[in-house]
Motif scaffolding. Structure first.
Motif, mmCIF file in Angstrom:
data_model
loop_
_atom_site.group_PDB
_atom_site.id
_atom_site.type_symbol
_atom_site.label_atom_id
_atom_site.label_comp_id
_atom_site.label_asym_id
_atom_site.label_seq_id
_atom_site.Cartn_x
_atom_site.Cartn_y
_atom_site.Cartn_z
ATOM 1 N N TRP A 1 -92.300 91.821 68.877
ATOM 2 C CA TRP A 1 -93.357 92.177 67.923
ATOM 3 C C TRP A 1 -93.630 91.074 66.917
ATOM 4 N N SER A 2 -92.595 90.359 66.514
ATOM 5 C CA SER A 2 -92.684 89.413 65.401
ATOM 6 C C SER A 2 -93.228 88.055 65.817
ATOM 7 N N ASP A 3 -93.704 87.301 64.825
ATOM 8 C CA ASP A 3 -94.053 85.906 65.070
ATOM 9 C C ASP A 3 -93.122 84.969 64.298
ATOM 10 N N SER A 4 -92.159 85.561 63.587
ATOM 11 C CA SER A 4 -91.139 84.756 62.913
ATOM 12 C C SER A 4 -89.912 85.622 62.667
ATOM 13 N N ILE A 5 -88.788 84.968 62.479
ATOM 14 C CA ILE A 5 -87.539 85.681 62.244
ATOM 15 C C ILE A 5 -86.783 84.991 61.115
ATOM 16 N N VAL A 6 -86.202 85.797 60.235
ATOM 17 C CA VAL A 6 -85.410 85.264 59.123
ATOM 18 C C VAL A 6 -84.002 85.842 59.218
ATOM 19 N N LEU A 7 -83.006 84.980 59.175
ATOM 20 C CA LEU A 7 -81.607 85.381 59.248
ATOM 21 C C LEU A 7 -80.939 85.150 57.897
ATOM 22 N N VAL A 8 -80.303 86.188 57.381
ATOM 23 C CA VAL A 8 -79.571 86.082 56.115
ATOM 24 C C VAL A 8 -78.123 86.475 56.379
ATOM 25 N N TYR A 9 -77.198 85.581 56.055
ATOM 26 C CA TYR A 9 -75.791 85.866 56.338
ATOM 27 C C TYR A 9 -74.870 84.938 55.540
ATOM 28 N N PRO A 10 -73.622 85.351 55.346
ATOM 29 C CA PRO A 10 -72.634 84.459 54.739
ATOM 30 C C PRO A 10 -71.999 83.625 55.851
ATOM 31 N N THR A 11 -71.845 82.345 55.635
ATOM 32 C CA THR A 11 -71.190 81.490 56.623
ATOM 33 C C THR A 11 -69.676 81.647 56.494
ATOM 34 N N TRP A 12 -69.026 81.958 57.612
ATOM 35 C CA TRP A 12 -67.569 82.120 57.646
ATOM 36 C C TRP A 12 -66.974 81.093 58.601
ATOM 37 N N TRP A 13 -66.000 80.351 58.120
ATOM 38 C CA TRP A 13 -65.367 79.324 58.939
ATOM 39 C C TRP A 13 -66.406 78.393 59.569
ATOM 40 N N PHE A 14 -67.373 78.009 58.751
ATOM 41 C CA PHE A 14 -68.408 77.045 59.146
ATOM 42 C C PHE A 14 -69.266 77.550 60.305
ATOM 43 N N ASN A 15 -69.363 78.870 60.465
ATOM 44 C CA ASN A 15 -70.130 79.424 61.571
ATOM 45 C C ASN A 15 -70.751 80.763 61.158
ATOM 46 N N ILE A 16 -71.541 81.336 62.066
ATOM 47 C CA ILE A 16 -72.169 82.627 61.801
ATOM 48 C C ILE A 16 -71.142 83.747 61.944
ATOM 49 N N PRO A 17 -71.350 84.898 61.303
ATOM 50 C CA PRO A 17 -70.438 86.036 61.465
ATOM 51 C C PRO A 17 -70.428 86.512 62.923
ATOM 52 N N ALA A 18 -69.314 87.095 63.338
ATOM 53 C CA ALA A 18 -69.161 87.552 64.723
ATOM 54 C C ALA A 18 -70.246 88.559 65.110
ATOM 55 N N ILE A 19 -70.636 89.415 64.173
ATOM 56 C CA ILE A 19 -71.642 90.430 64.492
ATOM 57 C C ILE A 19 -73.002 89.791 64.789
ATOM 58 N N LEU A 20 -73.300 88.672 64.142
ATOM 59 C CA LEU A 20 -74.555 87.970 64.410
ATOM 60 C C LEU A 20 -74.486 87.254 65.760
ATOM 61 N N LYS A 21 -73.322 86.744 66.109
ATOM 62 C CA LYS A 21 -73.147 86.147 67.440
ATOM 63 C C LYS A 21 -73.362 87.207 68.512
ATOM 64 N N GLY A 22 -72.871 88.438 68.267
ATOM 65 C CA GLY A 22 -73.085 89.533 69.203
ATOM 66 C C GLY A 22 -74.552 89.919 69.308
ATOM 67 N N PHE A 23 -75.276 89.784 68.208
ATOM 68 C CA PHE A 23 -76.726 90.017 68.179
ATOM 69 C C PHE A 23 -77.412 89.102 69.182
ATOM 70 N N PHE A 24 -77.015 87.842 69.209
ATOM 71 C CA PHE A 24 -77.577 86.901 70.182
ATOM 72 C C PHE A 24 -77.113 87.228 71.601
ATOM 73 N N ASP A 25 -75.813 87.493 71.765
ATOM 74 C CA ASP A 25 -75.249 87.755 73.093
ATOM 75 C C ASP A 25 -75.893 88.947 73.780
ATOM 76 N N ARG A 26 -76.112 90.021 73.042
ATOM 77 C CA ARG A 26 -76.546 91.287 73.645
ATOM 78 C C ARG A 26 -78.063 91.481 73.658
ATOM 79 N N CYS A 27 -78.782 90.767 72.795
ATOM 80 C CA CYS A 27 -80.227 90.999 72.691
ATOM 81 C C CYS A 27 -81.084 89.866 73.263
ATOM 82 N N PHE A 28 -80.577 88.651 73.270
ATOM 83 C CA PHE A 28 -81.341 87.517 73.796
ATOM 84 C C PHE A 28 -80.973 87.289 75.264
#
Length: 248
Positions: free
Chosen positions: A127-154
């Protein structure tokens, strides 16, 4: 000299990722030109914050306020607290064995029909034409739940399409032409750069392969969050975020 070497290495890696994207993910040129001429109007805002009262949620509030001020239509979710109309609760980040087995069954994966969270996210991405991600960086990387967002939805059929005969991949979300990231770091900018900033490399070099070839990335960060940071610094940052997104 170590700092300079780290910066140079990051630039080389980002350049190589762009070259890889050009060969692995051919773009749909005609569609890309159409997307390029579009202005951002529908924004999918994805926050990853475990607590309701948090600085990340305050950042997401500022992003949404800025976008709304400029007349943008916004869909907002927090992966730790999904909308009640699609079941509520926390987004499950783990790719289960069944999902892995069906991974390449493009648009026929069971998860697209049975998981309300995944179904809603995929629909929002399309639906969107842009996406904005807001998150705290942990151990110089994205949170595990956001990684799962990519794994399961993309997944294939959504993030990209695969032609088994030609053995080529095509980008799947040509509609997205802009990515915004607002994140916080516990360390200083110098320390983050020295460590490699894996989250930034993944999003700017890997994630954008799936979008329009004209896709741009706006990165805004607040560093040094682990220290005794004055309240004025955070308040100023929130104001800057709102101002920046009012111009999207």
């Amino acid at each position: 000299f170590g700092m300079i070497a780290a910066l140079a290495a990051n630039r080389v890696l980002a350049t190589n990722l762009c070259r890889v994207s050009a060969t692995m993910f051919p773009r749909w040129s005609s569609a890309a030109r159409q997307v390029r001429s579009m202005s951002t109007s529908r924004v999918f805002l994805v926050c990853s914050s475990q607590t309701v009262v948090s600085f990340s949620n305050a950042i997401a509030d500022s992003v949404e306020k800025g976008l709304s001020t400029s007349g943008k239509e916004v869909r907002r979710i927090n992966l730790y607290s999904m909308p009640k109309e699609i079941g509520g609760g926390e987004f499950a980040p783990l790719l289960c064995p069944q999902e892995r087995k069906e991974y390449f069954n493009e648009n026929q994966q069971t998860v697209l029909k049975d998981d309300k969270h995944v179904k809603y996210i995929v629909e929002s991405l399309r639906w969107s034409d842009s996406i904005v991600l807001v998150y705290p960086t942990w151990w110089f990387n994205i949170p595990a739940i956001l990684k799962g967002f990519f794994d399961r939805c993309f997944i294939p059929g959504v993030g990209f399409r695969y032609d088994p005969v030609a053995q080529k991949r095509e980008t799947g979300l040509q509609n997205i032409n802009k990515v915004g990231v607002v994140t916080t770091y516990g360390f200083t900018e110098e320390e983050v750069t020295k460590a490699g900033d894996a989250g930034r490399l993944m999003i700017t070099g890997g994630m954008t392969m799936l979008f329009s070839p004209s896709c741009s990335v706006d990165w805004k960060a607040l560093y040094g969050m682990q220290g005794s940071q004055p309240k004025e610094v955070r308040t100023k940052f929130l104001s800057e975020v709102e101002a920046a997104y009012s111009k999207w």
